[in-house]
Design a protein around this motif. Structure first.
Motif, short mmCIF file in Angstrom:
data_model
loop_
_atom_site.label_atom_id
_atom_site.label_comp_id
_atom_site.label_asym_id
_atom_site.label_seq_id
_atom_site.Cartn_x
_atom_site.Cartn_y
_atom_site.Cartn_z
N ALA A 41 0.83 -1.21 0.00
CA ALA A 41 0.00 0.00 0.00
C ALA A 41 0.86 1.26 0.00
O ALA A 41 0.59 2.22 -0.73
CB ALA A 41 -0.93 0.00 1.21
N THR A 42 1.92 1.26 0.79
CA THR A 42 2.80 2.42 0.87
C THR A 42 3.48 2.67 -0.47
O THR A 42 3.58 3.81 -0.93
CB THR A 42 3.85 2.21 1.98
OG1 THR A 42 3.16 1.97 3.21
CG2 THR A 42 4.75 3.41 2.14
N THR A 43 3.91 1.60 -1.11
CA THR A 43 4.52 1.73 -2.43
C THR A 43 3.51 2.24 -3.45
O THR A 43 3.85 3.06 -4.31
CB THR A 43 5.11 0.37 -2.87
OG1 THR A 43 6.07 -0.04 -1.89
CG2 THR A 43 5.77 0.46 -4.22
N ALA A 44 2.27 1.78 -3.35
CA ALA A 44 1.22 2.26 -4.26
C ALA A 44 1.01 3.76 -4.07
O ALA A 44 0.88 4.51 -5.05
CB ALA A 44 -0.08 1.50 -4.03
N TYR A 45 0.97 4.21 -2.82
CA TYR A 45 0.85 5.66 -2.57
C TYR A 45 2.01 6.40 -3.21
O TYR A 45 1.81 7.42 -3.88
CB TYR A 45 0.87 5.94 -1.07
CG TYR A 45 -0.48 5.96 -0.40
CD1 TYR A 45 -1.49 6.82 -0.84
CD2 TYR A 45 -0.73 5.18 0.71
CE1 TYR A 45 -2.72 6.86 -0.20
CE2 TYR A 45 -1.96 5.22 1.36
CZ TYR A 45 -2.95 6.06 0.90
OH TYR A 45 -4.16 6.11 1.53
#
Length: 130
Positions: A41-45
């Protein structure tokens, strides 16, 4: 006696290998755990990847693409790089968990807790930034 000890040692090594292999297979079948889900999720952000965030969200329809782009912009403006973050499991109780993200911003160490929940067999982000 030595032969028997060698047999027991070989059995224990084989048993350990079987448990290790079973854990790997289970992890592959169940998908990423809570920590890896938060990392995704953090990478997607950071990439501004709205669909990527929706894929790991418990409520994908609540993910607003404009908010994802805002977070991406904030990461860029603050020089934040998820590859430099650390992620660890803060708590887990059955099908809910909290994952701590630690990072440095403006020379200050910071951390955030991200709630995750198990949905079927998959861990999902419970809440996303708006």
């Amino acid at each position: 006696m030595t032969r028997r000890l060698l047999g027991i040692a070989a059995f224990l090594v084989a048993l350990g290998g079987a448990v290790w292999a079973g854990t790997i297979v289970r992890d592959q079948l169940e998908g990423p755990g809570p920590v890896e889900t938060v990392r995704i999720a953090t990478t997607a952000y950071a990439r501004g990847d709205c669909e990527g965030l929706r894929a790991v969200s418990a409520r994908p329809k609540a993910v607003e693409c404009s908010a994802v782009r805002d977070v991406q912009r904030a990461y860029r403006d603050e020089g934040l790089k998820p590859a430099e973050f650390t992620f660890d499991l803060a708590t887990q109780d059955g099908s809910t968990a909290m994952v701590r993200i630690s990072y440095v911003s403006g020379g200050q160490p910071l951390s955030e807790l991200v709630p995750v929940e198990k949905d079927g067999g998959d861990w999902r982000i419970s809440e996303v930034s708006r």
